[in-house]
Design a protein around this motif. Structure first.
Motif, mmCIF file in Angstrom:
data_model
loop_
_atom_site.group_PDB
_atom_site.id
_atom_site.type_symbol
_atom_site.label_atom_id
_atom_site.label_comp_id
_atom_site.label_asym_id
_atom_site.label_seq_id
_atom_site.Cartn_x
_atom_site.Cartn_y
_atom_site.Cartn_z
ATOM 1 N N VAL A 97 -4.769 6.250 -6.475
ATOM 2 C CA VAL A 97 -6.203 6.281 -6.517
ATOM 3 C C VAL A 97 -6.641 6.857 -7.543
ATOM 4 C CG1 VAL A 97 -8.304 6.970 -5.257
ATOM 5 C CG2 VAL A 97 -6.331 6.482 -3.948
ATOM 6 N N PRO A 98 -7.452 6.428 -8.681
ATOM 7 C CA PRO A 98 -7.877 7.136 -9.866
ATOM 8 C C PRO A 98 -8.783 8.360 -9.206
ATOM 9 C CG PRO A 98 -8.325 4.530 -9.880
ATOM 10 C CD PRO A 98 -7.781 4.892 -8.447
ATOM 11 N N PRO A 141 -15.011 9.276 -3.063
ATOM 12 C CA PRO A 141 -15.135 8.246 -2.217
ATOM 13 C C PRO A 141 -14.288 7.570 -1.250
ATOM 14 C CG PRO A 141 -16.003 7.876 -4.475
ATOM 15 C CD PRO A 141 -14.947 9.123 -4.377
ATOM 16 N N VAL A 142 -12.880 7.666 -1.776
ATOM 17 C CA VAL A 142 -11.953 7.406 -0.692
ATOM 18 C C VAL A 142 -11.782 8.392 0.513
ATOM 19 C CG1 VAL A 142 -9.502 7.133 -0.422
ATOM 20 C CG2 VAL A 142 -10.632 5.839 -2.314
ATOM 21 N N LEU A 143 -11.976 9.536 0.074
ATOM 22 C CA LEU A 143 -11.908 10.535 1.202
ATOM 23 C C LEU A 143 -13.253 10.332 2.146
ATOM 24 C CD1 LEU A 143 -10.587 13.837 -0.742
ATOM 25 C CD2 LEU A 143 -9.319 12.277 0.930
ATOM 26 N N VAL A 144 -14.238 10.262 1.603
ATOM 27 C CA VAL A 144 -15.437 9.862 2.618
ATOM 28 C C VAL A 144 -15.199 8.610 3.420
ATOM 29 C CG1 VAL A 144 -17.808 9.225 2.413
ATOM 30 C CG2 VAL A 144 -16.898 10.891 0.684
ATOM 31 N N GLY A 145 -14.653 7.488 2.561
ATOM 32 C CA GLY A 145 -14.017 6.238 3.581
ATOM 33 C C GLY A 145 -13.332 6.610 4.555
ATOM 34 N N PHE A 179 0.928 -1.240 0.205
ATOM 35 C CA PHE A 179 0.010 -0.288 -0.105
ATOM 36 C C PHE A 179 0.858 1.070 0.082
ATOM 37 C CE2 PHE A 179 -2.497 -3.375 2.362
ATOM 38 C CZ PHE A 179 -3.534 -3.381 1.454
ATOM 39 N N LYS A 180 2.203 1.198 -0.436
ATOM 40 C CA LYS A 180 2.957 2.096 -0.207
ATOM 41 C C LYS A 180 2.851 3.276 -1.822
ATOM 42 C CE LYS A 180 6.692 0.943 2.881
ATOM 43 N NZ LYS A 180 8.022 0.660 3.028
ATOM 44 N N SER A 181 2.800 2.456 -2.787
ATOM 45 C CA SER A 181 2.930 3.086 -4.168
ATOM 46 C C SER A 181 1.335 3.009 -4.742
ATOM 47 C CB SER A 181 3.709 2.486 -4.935
ATOM 48 O OG SER A 181 4.902 2.505 -4.499
#
Length: 296
Positions: A218-219, A225-229, A213-215
């Protein structure tokens, strides 16, 4: 023996005005830049957090002990990134980070589990605690022996070999974290904790590929949606921290089959690219010189 008068006059004679001061023959000591000291200071703080977890465990304060290990994991994730941002990587910092990880994520979780419930299993509990600490040290020693030479091919930059030490410490403490909410009568039973500790110890020294999960990129269409998560995750950690940590740990373990499958696909694609195309059956390649082909 008394020195001659002429020698004493030359020795104590003042330097004429305008004369330059003689240069030093020895080099001056240079201090370390701040961008090199800061990551190492964060690593030392992570080490102190791990040792503080042992102190809390000796006083039967289990929740602060687990929080100390979590803080050590957060600091361990920060020191490497800050070192890369400030261009302060060094061989000393890498060795210090590994030594700190042995204490914070090898010795400290093993002591927490032993003082919590493994001591009720007698010799088997002590063997499980020793196995966890030893496997953590072996994993970090394997990593140190490959400093400057990655243990995975370049196309597998987004994978670890085995479970990293901070994640292994968090997974090993899952029964204790679960016991905070569900009760330690069954979650802290030695028949459950001993094989669980041995399982996590084996995963740390295994060769299975796990996501780093270092590189991860995120499209653009998934940024919101990722920020909401992330916001929902923060709210869950604030309201139900222990259940949330258990869910995160189980989700991470559920990602192992996915990471193995993705790694195998990448490995097959890389082997296909590196393999030269095979000749069709029945086709004979003409290896004669160009002149001989034109004449024939």
């Amino acid at each position: 023996m008394k020195r001659p008068k002429v020698f004493r006059e030359r020795m104590f004679r003042a330097r004429p005005p305008g004369a330059r001061r003689p240069r030093r023959t020895h080099p001056r000591l240079k201090g370390l830049p701040f961008n090199t000291i800061l990551p190492n200071a964060i690593t030392v703080l992570a080490l102190c957090a791990g040792l503080t977890g042992i102190r809390f465990a000796m006083a039967d304060r289990w929740q602060p002990a687990v929080l100390a290990i979590v803080i050590a994991a957060v600091l361990d994730a920060m020191d490497g990134r800050i070192a890369r941002m400030l261009n302060g990587q060094s061989k000393f910092g890498a060795e210090l980070d590994s030594l700190s990880d042995v204490i914070s994520f090898g010795v400290a979780p093993a002591m927490l589990l032993y003082l919590w419930t493994l001591n009720g299993a007698g010799t088997f509990g002590w063997v499980a605690a020793l196995a966890f600490a030893v496997c953590c040290a072996l994993r970090l020693a394997r990593f140190n022996s490959r400093l400057g030479a990655p243990d995975l091919p370049p196309w597998a930059f987004n994978y670890f070999t085995g479970v990293p030490a901070p994640a292994g410490a968090a997974l090993a403490l899952l029964p204790m974290i679960l016991g905070f909410e569900a009760g330690s009568d069954w979650a802290g039973h030695p028949l459950l904790v001993v094989p669980w500790t041995l399982l996590i110890a084996g995963l740390m020294v295994s060769t299975i590929p796990t996501f780093s999960f270092k590189s991860v990129r995120v499209p653009q269409q998934y940024v919101v949606p990722v920020l909401v998560g992330v916001g929902l995750l923060a709210a869950a950690l604030a309201s139900q921290p222990w259940w949330t940590l258990v869910a995160i740990g189980l989700a991470y373990m559920a990602s192992f089959p996915v990471s193995i499958r993705q790694f195998q696909r990448l490995q097959a694609a890389a082997a296909l690219i590196q393999t030269p195309p095979a000749e069709e059956p029945g086709e004979v390649q003409d290896v004669r010189p160009v002149e001989a082909r034109e004449d024939g």
